[in-house]
Design a protein around this motif. Structure first.
Motif, PDB file in Angstrom:
ATOM      1  N   GLY A  58     -29.191 -81.133   1.685  1.00  0.00           N
ATOM      2  CA  GLY A  58     -28.212 -80.653   2.652  1.00  0.00           C
ATOM      3  C   GLY A  58     -27.055 -81.615   2.744  1.00  0.00           C
ATOM      4  N   GLY A  59     -26.027 -81.218   3.469  1.00  0.00           N
ATOM      5  CA  GLY A  59     -24.860 -82.074   3.592  1.00  0.00           C
ATOM      6  C   GLY A  59     -23.915 -81.575   4.662  1.00  0.00           C
ATOM      7  N   TYR A  60     -22.752 -82.177   4.680  1.00  0.00           N
ATOM      8  CA  TYR A  60     -21.731 -81.842   5.677  1.00  0.00           C
ATOM      9  C   TYR A  60     -20.381 -81.870   4.994  1.00  0.00           C
ATOM     10  CZ  TYR A  60     -19.694 -81.656  10.372  1.00  0.00           C
ATOM     11  OH  TYR A  60     -19.032 -81.268  11.516  1.00  0.00           O
ATOM     12  N   ASN A  61     -19.644 -80.766   5.109  1.00  0.00           N
ATOM     13  CA  ASN A  61     -18.336 -80.647   4.478  1.00  0.00           C
ATOM     14  C   ASN A  61     -17.227 -80.557   5.514  1.00  0.00           C
ATOM     15  OD1 ASN A  61     -19.616 -80.613   2.024  1.00  0.00           O
ATOM     16  ND2 ASN A  61     -19.450 -78.394   1.729  1.00  0.00           N
ATOM     17  N   VAL A  62     -16.159 -81.263   5.265  1.00  0.00           N
ATOM     18  CA  VAL A  62     -14.945 -81.202   6.084  1.00  0.00           C
ATOM     19  C   VAL A  62     -13.896 -80.436   5.281  1.00  0.00           C
ATOM     20  CG1 VAL A  62     -13.144 -82.540   7.237  1.00  0.00           C
ATOM     21  CG2 VAL A  62     -15.504 -83.391   7.214  1.00  0.00           C
ATOM     22  N   LEU A  63     -13.477 -79.297   5.805  1.00  0.00           N
ATOM     23  CA  LEU A  63     -12.547 -78.423   5.098  1.00  0.00           C
ATOM     24  C   LEU A  63     -11.150 -78.536   5.705  1.00  0.00           C
ATOM     25  CD1 LEU A  63     -14.778 -75.200   5.001  1.00  0.00           C
ATOM     26  CD2 LEU A  63     -14.764 -77.104   3.380  1.00  0.00           C
ATOM     27  N   HIS A  64     -10.166 -78.804   4.841  1.00  0.00           N
ATOM     28  CA  HIS A  64      -8.764 -78.838   5.262  1.00  0.00           C
ATOM     29  C   HIS A  64      -7.949 -77.891   4.378  1.00  0.00           C
ATOM     30  CE1 HIS A  64      -9.061 -83.141   7.191  1.00  0.00           C
ATOM     31  NE2 HIS A  64      -9.684 -82.207   7.882  1.00  0.00           N
ATOM     32  N   PRO A  65      -8.268 -76.600   4.376  1.00  0.00           N
ATOM     33  CA  PRO A  65      -7.518 -75.659   3.536  1.00  0.00           C
ATOM     34  C   PRO A  65      -6.087 -75.504   4.030  1.00  0.00           C
ATOM     35  CG  PRO A  65      -8.967 -74.466   5.027  1.00  0.00           C
ATOM     36  CD  PRO A  65      -9.299 -75.920   5.180  1.00  0.00           C
ATOM     37  N   ARG A  66      -5.186 -75.336   3.085  1.00  0.00           N
ATOM     38  CA  ARG A  66      -3.775 -75.115   3.396  1.00  0.00           C
ATOM     39  C   ARG A  66      -3.263 -73.953   2.553  1.00  0.00           C
ATOM     40  NH1 ARG A  66      -5.508 -77.725   6.847  1.00  0.00           N
ATOM     41  NH2 ARG A  66      -4.789 -79.744   7.662  1.00  0.00           N
ATOM     42  N   PHE A  67      -2.474 -73.095   3.192  1.00  0.00           N
ATOM     43  CA  PHE A  67      -1.974 -71.896   2.525  1.00  0.00           C
ATOM     44  C   PHE A  67      -0.467 -71.806   2.740  1.00  0.00           C
ATOM     45  CE2 PHE A  67      -1.009 -67.303   2.474  1.00  0.00           C
ATOM     46  CZ  PHE A  67      -1.490 -66.983   1.210  1.00  0.00           C
ATOM     47  N   ARG A  68       0.258 -71.441   1.691  1.00  0.00           N
ATOM     48  CA  ARG A  68       1.713 -71.301   1.786  1.00  0.00           C
ATOM     49  C   ARG A  68       2.133 -69.952   1.211  1.00  0.00           C
ATOM     50  NH1 ARG A  68       6.159 -75.428   2.793  1.00  0.00           N
ATOM     51  NH2 ARG A  68       7.945 -74.059   2.847  1.00  0.00           N
ATOM     52  N   VAL A  69       2.751 -69.144   2.060  1.00  0.00           N
ATOM     53  CA  VAL A  69       3.244 -67.835   1.619  1.00  0.00           C
ATOM     54  C   VAL A  69       4.492 -68.029   0.758  1.00  0.00           C
ATOM     55  CG1 VAL A  69       4.149 -65.605   2.389  1.00  0.00           C
ATOM     56  CG2 VAL A  69       2.346 -66.757   3.713  1.00  0.00           C
TER      57      VAL A  69
END
Length: 282
Positions: free
Chosen positions: A209-220
């Motif tokens: 198991g683990g732990y993920n930190v998500l910093h997704p970024r989206f640009r139109v």
């Protein structure tokens, strides 16, 4: 904004739709879609934990299943309220080459690169890296693997306005240009796994198991039929616990086949198959 207002506003010369960076909350459809995409793109372990000689090299190719994002989840609730579903399903499988290097001190460094090869309009350029170490658990014969990992890069794709949306007379995309949006699947995490041997070592089950930190970024990046370009950005930060289990099989020396189920229980499940070949060390 009410959908029926969009064509009225666009019909007025010099009128532009309000734009600005958008920060959806963690319960929004936008956040859910990012979280689902983060599961197959996370740079998790490809096989059972192993002790590797310094400067040994392992080449591998991993193929992950890309979970489907249903139309409801793909429909924005915050940033583009009133718009139809975003175009999020470009492929079913995601291949990812991997290279692992054994280091002194029992450490191992792993890297991957998904090159910019266009598939169904999507062009990825995504990198992954990890640093890990395995420990023998007493005299049990079991191994504990600890890893830090990261994924970064960009995927260019017509997510906001695809070909179908350009022909939809009730869509804000109608008669515009195919969008060339940017999705940055940034994630960082740590995981731990335990593996053991069966069948004289040819089979090595593992779970972890683990732990993920998500910093997704989206640009139109979309230009409508009136020449107005939308360049708004979407950003949300998420944290997710993950679980995984699998088995690595060595049918012959140096060649391995791994199957794995990897999941963020609140979001999605993916399956992974990895073929690997060890080049030894000195």
């Amino acid at each position: 904004m009410r959908p029926w207002l969009i064509p009225l506003l666009l019909a007025i010369p010099g009128t532009a739709l309000a734009q600005g960076d958008c920060f959806p909350d963690k319960d929004s459809h936008e956040a859910s879609a990012f979280a689902i995409l983060g599961v197959p793109l996370a740079f998790g372990p490809a096989s059972a934990p192993a002790s590797r000689p310094p400067w040994s090299v392992q080449l591998a190719i991993e193929t992950s299943y890309l979970p489907n994002i249903d139309d409801s989840t793909a429909t924005p609730t915050i940033c583009r309220a009133g718009k139809g579903p975003e175009n999020t399903d470009f492929a079913t499988l995601l291949p990812r080459p991997r290279l692992l290097l054994g280091l002194p001190g029992g450490l191992s460094l792993e890297a991957s690169w998904i090159p910019p090869i266009t598939v169904n309009g999507a062009e990825p350029n995504v990198f992954g890296a990890s640093l890990g170490r395995s420990f023998m658990l007493g005299t049990s014969g079991m191994l504990l693997g600890l890893r830090l990992h990261a994924t970064t890069g960009v995927i260019h794709a017509p997510i906001t306005c695809d070909e179908e949306a350009l022909m939809d007379t009730v869509s804000e995309c109608f008669n515009g240009m195919l969008s060339n949006d940017e999705y940055h699947p940034n994630s960082f995490g740590a995981d731990a796994s335990v593996g053991w041997s069966l069948g004289g070592g040819s089979l090595q089950p593992f779970l972890g198991g683990g732990y993920n930190v998500l910093h997704p970024r989206f640009r139109v990046n979309f230009t409508n039929q009136f020449g107005q370009t939308d360049r708004r950005r979407v950003a949300v930060d998420l944290n997710r616990a993950v679980l995984f289990a699998g088995v690595t099989w060595f049918p012959v020396s140096r060649f391995g086949v791994s199957g794995q189920i990897y999941s963020a229980p609140s979001d999605a499940v993916t399956g992974r198959i990895t073929l690997s070949y060890g080049l030894g060390g000195h």
